[in-house]
Scaffold this motif. Structure first.
Motif, PDB file in Angstrom:
ATOM      1  N   ARG A  18      51.992  50.931   9.313  1.00  0.00           N
ATOM      2  CA  ARG A  18      51.985  49.880  10.091  1.00  0.00           C
ATOM      3  C   ARG A  18      52.516  50.616  11.412  1.00  0.00           C
ATOM      4  NH1 ARG A  18      53.904  46.620   6.388  1.00  0.00           N
ATOM      5  NH2 ARG A  18      55.697  46.498   7.284  1.00  0.00           N
ATOM      6  N   PRO A  19      51.750  52.197  12.097  1.00  0.00           N
ATOM      7  CA  PRO A  19      52.290  52.643  12.828  1.00  0.00           C
ATOM      8  C   PRO A  19      52.629  52.194  14.401  1.00  0.00           C
ATOM      9  CG  PRO A  19      50.403  53.095  12.476  1.00  0.00           C
ATOM     10  CD  PRO A  19      50.254  52.459  11.729  1.00  0.00           C
ATOM     11  N   ASP A  20      52.194  50.667  14.870  1.00  0.00           N
ATOM     12  CA  ASP A  20      52.009  50.352  15.051  1.00  0.00           C
ATOM     13  C   ASP A  20      53.021  49.502  15.711  1.00  0.00           C
ATOM     14  OD1 ASP A  20      50.780  49.096  13.817  1.00  0.00           O
ATOM     15  OD2 ASP A  20      49.365  47.562  15.354  1.00  0.00           O
ATOM     16  N   ARG A  21      53.827  49.107  14.837  1.00  0.00           N
ATOM     17  CA  ARG A  21      54.786  48.129  14.141  1.00  0.00           C
ATOM     18  C   ARG A  21      56.285  49.041  14.014  1.00  0.00           C
ATOM     19  NH1 ARG A  21      52.758  43.784  15.905  1.00  0.00           N
ATOM     20  NH2 ARG A  21      51.412  42.807  14.570  1.00  0.00           N
ATOM     21  N   ASN A  22      57.083  49.817  15.481  1.00  0.00           N
ATOM     22  CA  ASN A  22      58.355  50.477  15.255  1.00  0.00           C
ATOM     23  C   ASN A  22      59.857  49.764  14.787  1.00  0.00           C
ATOM     24  OD1 ASN A  22      60.133  52.891  15.551  1.00  0.00           O
ATOM     25  ND2 ASN A  22      58.559  53.284  17.054  1.00  0.00           N
ATOM     26  N   LEU A  23      60.267  49.312  14.393  1.00  0.00           N
ATOM     27  CA  LEU A  23      61.557  49.311  14.254  1.00  0.00           C
ATOM     28  C   LEU A  23      63.152  50.253  14.909  1.00  0.00           C
ATOM     29  CD1 LEU A  23      63.083  46.528  12.846  1.00  0.00           C
ATOM     30  CD2 LEU A  23      62.958  47.766  11.041  1.00  0.00           C
ATOM     31  N   LYS A  24      62.409  51.186  15.279  1.00  0.00           N
ATOM     32  CA  LYS A  24      63.401  52.446  15.897  1.00  0.00           C
ATOM     33  C   LYS A  24      63.288  51.527  17.084  1.00  0.00           C
ATOM     34  CE  LYS A  24      62.815  56.134  14.702  1.00  0.00           C
ATOM     35  NZ  LYS A  24      62.928  57.313  14.574  1.00  0.00           N
ATOM     36  N   LYS A  25      62.821  51.166  17.959  1.00  0.00           N
ATOM     37  CA  LYS A  25      62.187  51.322  19.516  1.00  0.00           C
ATOM     38  C   LYS A  25      63.316  49.672  19.556  1.00  0.00           C
ATOM     39  CE  LYS A  25      59.063  54.251  20.979  1.00  0.00           C
ATOM     40  NZ  LYS A  25      57.436  53.946  20.894  1.00  0.00           N
ATOM     41  N   VAL A  26      62.887  48.761  18.393  1.00  0.00           N
ATOM     42  CA  VAL A  26      63.118  47.246  18.538  1.00  0.00           C
ATOM     43  C   VAL A  26      64.902  47.644  18.353  1.00  0.00           C
ATOM     44  CG1 VAL A  26      63.246  45.191  17.762  1.00  0.00           C
ATOM     45  CG2 VAL A  26      61.362  45.660  17.812  1.00  0.00           C
ATOM     46  N   ILE A  27      65.139  48.016  17.452  1.00  0.00           N
ATOM     47  CA  ILE A  27      66.711  48.325  17.336  1.00  0.00           C
ATOM     48  C   ILE A  27      67.415  49.018  18.338  1.00  0.00           C
ATOM     49  CG2 ILE A  27      68.429  49.394  15.846  1.00  0.00           C
ATOM     50  CD1 ILE A  27      66.959  49.787  13.278  1.00  0.00           C
ATOM     51  N   GLU A  28      67.039  50.180  18.608  1.00  0.00           N
ATOM     52  CA  GLU A  28      67.135  50.451  20.227  1.00  0.00           C
ATOM     53  C   GLU A  28      67.167  49.533  21.550  1.00  0.00           C
ATOM     54  OE1 GLU A  28      65.197  54.095  20.031  1.00  0.00           O
ATOM     55  OE2 GLU A  28      66.231  55.096  19.114  1.00  0.00           O
ATOM     56  N   SER A  29      65.720  49.126  21.817  1.00  0.00           N
ATOM     57  CA  SER A  29      65.954  48.052  22.845  1.00  0.00           C
ATOM     58  C   SER A  29      66.918  46.631  22.730  1.00  0.00           C
ATOM     59  CB  SER A  29      64.950  47.779  23.182  1.00  0.00           C
ATOM     60  OG  SER A  29      64.734  47.016  22.462  1.00  0.00           O
ATOM     61  N   SER A  30      66.797  46.352  21.210  1.00  0.00           N
ATOM     62  CA  SER A  30      67.622  45.568  21.403  1.00  0.00           C
ATOM     63  C   SER A  30      69.242  45.845  21.678  1.00  0.00           C
ATOM     64  CB  SER A  30      68.019  44.619  20.159  1.00  0.00           C
ATOM     65  OG  SER A  30      68.580  43.254  19.733  1.00  0.00           O
ATOM     66  N   VAL A  31      69.729  47.072  21.202  1.00  0.00           N
ATOM     67  CA  VAL A  31      70.962  47.252  21.065  1.00  0.00           C
ATOM     68  C   VAL A  31      71.292  47.339  22.876  1.00  0.00           C
ATOM     69  CG1 VAL A  31      72.943  48.678  21.053  1.00  0.00           C
ATOM     70  CG2 VAL A  31      71.556  48.088  18.548  1.00  0.00           C
ATOM     71  N   THR A  32      70.784  47.953  23.154  1.00  0.00           N
ATOM     72  CA  THR A  32      70.575  48.294  24.414  1.00  0.00           C
ATOM     73  C   THR A  32      71.364  46.902  25.322  1.00  0.00           C
ATOM     74  OG1 THR A  32      69.946  50.677  24.784  1.00  0.00           O
ATOM     75  CG2 THR A  32      69.537  49.579  26.833  1.00  0.00           C
ATOM     76  N   GLU A  33      69.998  46.167  25.351  1.00  0.00           N
ATOM     77  CA  GLU A  33      69.920  44.704  25.850  1.00  0.00           C
ATOM     78  C   GLU A  33      71.682  43.956  25.768  1.00  0.00           C
ATOM     79  OE1 GLU A  33      67.628  40.438  25.398  1.00  0.00           O
ATOM     80  OE2 GLU A  33      66.312  41.735  25.218  1.00  0.00           O
ATOM     81  N   LYS A  34      71.725  43.720  24.199  1.00  0.00           N
ATOM     82  CA  LYS A  34      72.732  43.080  24.375  1.00  0.00           C
ATOM     83  C   LYS A  34      74.040  43.779  24.174  1.00  0.00           C
ATOM     84  CE  LYS A  34      71.605  41.390  19.481  1.00  0.00           C
ATOM     85  NZ  LYS A  34      71.643  40.794  18.263  1.00  0.00           N
ATOM     86  N   PHE A  35      74.646  44.909  24.448  1.00  0.00           N
ATOM     87  CA  PHE A  35      75.602  45.587  25.037  1.00  0.00           C
ATOM     88  C   PHE A  35      75.963  45.563  27.000  1.00  0.00           C
ATOM     89  CE2 PHE A  35      76.029  47.497  21.496  1.00  0.00           C
ATOM     90  CZ  PHE A  35      77.653  47.799  21.034  1.00  0.00           C
ATOM     91  N   ARG A  36      74.504  46.200  27.556  1.00  0.00           N
ATOM     92  CA  ARG A  36      74.386  45.982  29.168  1.00  0.00           C
ATOM     93  C   ARG A  36      74.394  44.168  29.535  1.00  0.00           C
ATOM     94  NH1 ARG A  36      69.334  48.163  30.439  1.00  0.00           N
ATOM     95  NH2 ARG A  36      69.890  50.283  29.479  1.00  0.00           N
ATOM     96  N   LYS A  37      74.397  43.384  28.533  1.00  0.00           N
ATOM     97  CA  LYS A  37      74.199  41.166  28.709  1.00  0.00           C
ATOM     98  C   LYS A  37      75.818  41.076  28.512  1.00  0.00           C
ATOM     99  CE  LYS A  37      73.835  37.357  26.498  1.00  0.00           C
ATOM    100  NZ  LYS A  37      72.585  36.692  25.442  1.00  0.00           N
ATOM    101  N   ASN A  38      76.001  41.995  27.725  1.00  0.00           N
ATOM    102  CA  ASN A  38      77.615  41.256  27.897  1.00  0.00           C
ATOM    103  C   ASN A  38      78.858  42.442  28.439  1.00  0.00           C
ATOM    104  OD1 ASN A  38      77.013  38.915  25.400  1.00  0.00           O
ATOM    105  ND2 ASN A  38      76.715  40.922  24.321  1.00  0.00           N
TER     106      ASN A  38
END
Length: 131
Positions: free
Chosen positions: A31-51
């Motif tokens: 499933r090349p269109d499902r990229n968990l690597k990008k999901v992890i990176e964007s989620s982490v960036t968003e959480k750290f920025r939010k907090n």
């Protein structure tokens, strides 16, 4: 009053640990269109920025502990810790009514992945050969 245990250096180290872990995450060729690597990176960036504006020691401690638990869980998944700790029994891996079902499924998945890899590496020539 709770003292702040985490220094900015420790928080930055935790953030970078998440990003390093995300960079090690394997690509899903099926499933090349499902990229968990990008999901992890964007989620982490968003959480750290939010907090980043949190100031209260209790809140900072809770956020830091939660982030450490999430990082630990992702590491365990990446290292296949649970696969080694809880292997499938023969009874589950080879059901009585169809004992070769899962082994056949794994062969089919491997073929599909190899076919996708071959097609993507051949580019336009793969499309031309199919016509």
């Amino acid at each position: 009053m709770v003292q702040i245990r985490q220094t900015p250096t420790e928080i930055l180290h935790l953030y970078r640990s998440f990003l390093r872990l995300g960079s090690r995450w394997p690509k899903d060729h099926l499933r090349p269109d499902r990229n968990l690597k990008k999901v992890i990176e964007s989620s982490v960036t968003e959480k750290f920025r939010k907090n980043s504006s949190a100031q209260e020691p209790e809140v900072l401690n809770l956020l830091f502990q939660e982030a450490e638990r999430e990082l630990d869980a992702l590491k365990r998944l990446l290292d296949n810790e649970f696969r080694a700790k809880y292997p499938l029994s023969k009874k589950i891996a080879s059901p009585v009514d169809n004992p070769t079902y899962y082994s056949g499924l794994m062969v089919a998945i491997d073929k599909a992945v190899n076919k996708k890899l071959q097609n993507s590496s051949n580019g336009i020539f793969a499309w031309y050969k199919r016509k």
